[in-house]
Design a protein around this motif. Structure first.
Motif, mmCIF file in Angstrom:
data_model
loop_
_atom_site.group_PDB
_atom_site.id
_atom_site.type_symbol
_atom_site.label_atom_id
_atom_site.label_comp_id
_atom_site.label_asym_id
_atom_site.label_seq_id
_atom_site.Cartn_x
_atom_site.Cartn_y
_atom_site.Cartn_z
ATOM 1 N N VAL A 79 -51.325 -10.617 -2.348
ATOM 2 C CA VAL A 79 -50.246 -10.477 -1.396
ATOM 3 C C VAL A 79 -50.385 -11.698 -0.365
ATOM 4 C CG1 VAL A 79 -49.081 -8.817 0.376
ATOM 5 C CG2 VAL A 79 -50.273 -8.220 -1.783
ATOM 6 N N PHE A 80 -49.263 -12.475 -0.299
ATOM 7 C CA PHE A 80 -49.049 -13.601 0.747
ATOM 8 C C PHE A 80 -48.137 -13.005 1.758
ATOM 9 C CE2 PHE A 80 -50.157 -15.408 -3.477
ATOM 10 C CZ PHE A 80 -50.984 -16.498 -3.050
ATOM 11 N N CYS A 81 -48.950 -12.917 3.236
ATOM 12 C CA CYS A 81 -48.041 -12.381 4.268
ATOM 13 C C CYS A 81 -48.057 -13.495 5.268
ATOM 14 C CB CYS A 81 -48.602 -11.071 4.609
ATOM 15 S SG CYS A 81 -47.908 -10.602 6.068
ATOM 16 N N GLY A 82 -46.928 -13.669 6.000
ATOM 17 C CA GLY A 82 -46.839 -14.636 6.768
ATOM 18 C C GLY A 82 -45.736 -15.563 7.027
ATOM 19 N N GLU A 83 -45.516 -16.660 7.965
ATOM 20 C CA GLU A 83 -44.569 -17.410 7.849
ATOM 21 C C GLU A 83 -45.128 -18.757 8.124
ATOM 22 O OE1 GLU A 83 -41.266 -16.784 7.417
ATOM 23 O OE2 GLU A 83 -41.474 -14.553 7.557
ATOM 24 N N GLY A 84 -44.356 -19.923 7.964
ATOM 25 C CA GLY A 84 -44.717 -21.173 8.272
ATOM 26 C C GLY A 84 -44.025 -22.338 7.447
ATOM 27 N N PRO A 85 -44.341 -23.614 7.695
ATOM 28 C CA PRO A 85 -43.638 -24.498 6.954
ATOM 29 C C PRO A 85 -43.831 -24.717 5.585
ATOM 30 C CG PRO A 85 -45.088 -25.588 8.337
ATOM 31 C CD PRO A 85 -45.131 -24.014 8.767
ATOM 32 N N THR A 86 -44.903 -24.282 5.072
ATOM 33 C CA THR A 86 -45.221 -24.285 3.584
ATOM 34 C C THR A 86 -44.926 -23.077 2.797
ATOM 35 O OG1 THR A 86 -47.628 -23.380 3.795
ATOM 36 C CG2 THR A 86 -47.366 -26.094 4.138
ATOM 37 N N LYS A 87 -44.222 -22.151 3.321
ATOM 38 C CA LYS A 87 -44.050 -20.738 2.777
ATOM 39 C C LYS A 87 -43.210 -20.913 1.502
ATOM 40 C CE LYS A 87 -42.440 -16.056 3.619
ATOM 41 N NZ LYS A 87 -41.805 -14.952 4.549
ATOM 42 N N THR A 88 -42.064 -21.735 1.679
ATOM 43 C CA THR A 88 -40.996 -21.780 0.788
ATOM 44 C C THR A 88 -41.769 -22.309 -0.513
ATOM 45 O OG1 THR A 88 -39.391 -22.221 2.442
ATOM 46 C CG2 THR A 88 -38.795 -22.919 -0.032
ATOM 47 N N ALA A 89 -42.383 -23.375 -0.447
ATOM 48 C CA ALA A 89 -43.186 -23.964 -1.349
ATOM 49 C C ALA A 89 -44.202 -23.073 -2.092
ATOM 50 C CB ALA A 89 -43.957 -25.207 -1.123
ATOM 51 N N LEU A 90 -44.869 -22.231 -1.342
ATOM 52 C CA LEU A 90 -45.771 -21.292 -1.949
ATOM 53 C C LEU A 90 -45.160 -20.121 -2.804
ATOM 54 C CD1 LEU A 90 -48.539 -19.599 -1.756
ATOM 55 C CD2 LEU A 90 -47.826 -18.664 0.365
ATOM 56 N N ALA A 91 -44.030 -19.821 -2.127
ATOM 57 C CA ALA A 91 -43.326 -18.657 -2.849
ATOM 58 C C ALA A 91 -42.720 -19.274 -4.296
ATOM 59 C CB ALA A 91 -41.951 -18.352 -2.215
ATOM 60 N N ALA A 92 -42.405 -20.734 -4.397
ATOM 61 C CA ALA A 92 -41.850 -21.320 -5.492
ATOM 62 C C ALA A 92 -43.112 -21.413 -6.497
ATOM 63 C CB ALA A 92 -41.358 -22.505 -5.420
ATOM 64 N N SER A 93 -44.001 -21.558 -5.979
ATOM 65 C CA SER A 93 -45.250 -21.696 -6.745
ATOM 66 C C SER A 93 -45.895 -20.753 -7.481
ATOM 67 C CB SER A 93 -46.517 -22.540 -6.037
ATOM 68 O OG SER A 93 -47.230 -21.638 -5.253
ATOM 69 N N VAL A 94 -45.613 -19.580 -6.804
ATOM 70 C CA VAL A 94 -46.166 -18.234 -7.511
ATOM 71 C C VAL A 94 -44.940 -17.411 -8.101
ATOM 72 C CG1 VAL A 94 -48.030 -18.162 -6.165
ATOM 73 C CG2 VAL A 94 -46.154 -16.969 -5.493
ATOM 74 N N ALA A 95 -43.753 -17.920 -8.046
ATOM 75 C CA ALA A 95 -42.305 -16.981 -8.426
ATOM 76 C C ALA A 95 -42.647 -16.406 -9.795
ATOM 77 C CB ALA A 95 -41.316 -17.905 -8.371
#
Length: 418
Positions: free
Chosen positions: A261-277
């Protein structure tokens, strides 16, 4: 005591420096001190000004018994080295106006919060004009972090920035930071040791505590009852090294009994979500309401604290306090000899920064070892209760603030009498 606090971040921001600055100010106000704050509108960690607030207007409010003045700032949609500098400079310039207005109030102490050092000159000027003591509290060595993370890469700029940093630090009457090694770093930068003070971040161990039942987030996130949850909760920026935790999730994708579970906000969130999509074992969610923080932290069987190697010596992650108070096992990336390593290692598991394979191996081993998880979690909880409670930390901070205000022996005696 009349205390003027000057910092970029403040409540209602839920994470990082703003959270601790607000809790400190409100706690001191509750103890009878007159506390005022000059800050910016809430924008972090989403990097956009929150709904209901203005980025371009001066605003005033009373929050938790503290009079808060908010100054405009520019928030970049895509923060980078150059845009961050403009962002910080915009607040330093706009906030000089409400800061100067407080000279007539004549505070006893002016406390600047770093980041950002760009605000330090105004803090020093107001303190000198008001006859107050100047205090700088360092949550993060931003110059080291900027160059270590490649946000700025000019050797000439590095020399200039570090020279300015040393000059500014030496001008304050008290310079504090959040760990013993960070205080030692202050001394290396030229601050006289008697001027330094260690004021660690704290955690309310009554609010953040182990639950005796399963967290409601298991049902809300559709996590199987028998799955072991690995949680990261906090800012999603460059220095957090979340790519290493994402890589660990990929390495453990075949383990149906481990959920990330990844919880939070920030400038790398979009890239993180894409990497584990493509991973059914991963959940990516936004910041949760503060009243649900304990519920969130208790969804973890294992707390994960990744870090990039180039940031590993620079900061003591503020999120660690809540992890420990929740009484769950912790896996962290840290170099041996750093404060983070020394804090976690006796009551958690530590691997080298940037080693995703080692991270995955430790997570898998802990997922299979419930007794060890329970033992590590209990040790972390005991440490939080003993050393990180607000009463212990803020009591020491208040005493040093009062001592900072004392001018002579007569003042000492008057303070003791009261």
């Amino acid at each position: 005591m009349k205390l003027l606090v000057y910092g970029l971040n403040y409540a209602p921001e839920l994470t990082g420096t703003g959270k601790y600055t607000a809790e400190m100010a409100e706690a001191l106000a509750a103890r009878g001190h007159d506390v005022r704050v000059v800050t910016a509108p809430p924008y972090y960690p989403e990097w956009r000004v929150a709904d209901g607030w203005s980025a371009w207007r001066y605003m005033r409010e009373v929050r938790g018994g503290v009079r808060v003045s908010r100054a405009p700032l520019w928030v970049p949609a895509r923060p980078s080295g150059a845009t961050r500098l403009v962002h910080l400079a915009s607040f330093a310039l706009s906030s000089a106006v409400p800061m100067l207005r407080h000279v007539r109030w004549r505070p006893d102490v002016v406390m600047a919060i770093a980041p950002t050092l760009l605000c330090a000159p105004a803090a020093l000027a107001v303190a000198r004009a008001a006859g107050a003591r100047a205090w700088l509290h360092v949550q993060d060595f931003e110059v080291d972090a900027a160059f270590g993370l490649g946000l700025l890469d000019s050797a000439r700029a590095a020399r200039i920035a570090r020279a300015i940093e040393r000059t500014v630090l030496r001008r304050f009457d008290v310079v504090s930071s959040i760990s013993a090694k960070m205080v030692a770093r202050l001394v290396l930068l030229g601050v006289d040791a008697p001027k330094t003070f260690c004021a660690p971040n704290w955690v309310d161990v009554d609010t953040i505590r182990p639950l005796e039942r399963a967290s409601a987030y298991r049902r809300e996130l559709a996590i199987a009852d028998d799955a072991k949850v690995v949680l990261y909760a906090g800012n999603m920026g460059k220095k957090q090294g979340l790519e290493h935790l994402a890589r660990a999730a990929l390495l453990l994708a075949a383990r149906n009994d481990i959920c990330f579970v990844f919880c939070g906000e920030g400038p790398t969130k979009t890239a993180l979500a894409a990497s584990v999509a493509g991973l059914s074992s991963c959940r990516v969610i936004g910041l949760q309401p503060p009243e649900r923080l304990n519920e969130l932290l208790n969804v973890a069987d294992i707390h994960a604290l990744p870090q990039r190697a180039d940031a590993a010596d620079l900061v003591m992650p503020s999120k660690l306090t809540g992890m420990m108070a929740s009484g769950r096992a912790i896996v962290a990336m840290a170099r041996e000899g750093t404060e983070l390593h020394e804090t976690v290692a006796p009551r958690g598991v530590v691997v080298e920064p940037d080693d995703a394979q080692a991270f995955a191996d430790v997570i898998a081993a802990l997922a299979d070892d419930a007794p060890r998880r329970a033992c590590l979690g209990a040790a972390a909880r005991e440490f939080a209760e003993r050393t990180l409670s607000p009463g212990a930390v803020l009591g020491r901070l208040e005493a040093r603030l009062v001592e900072c205000c004392v001018r002579d022996v007569g003042d000492v005696l008057d303070t003791l009498d009261t």
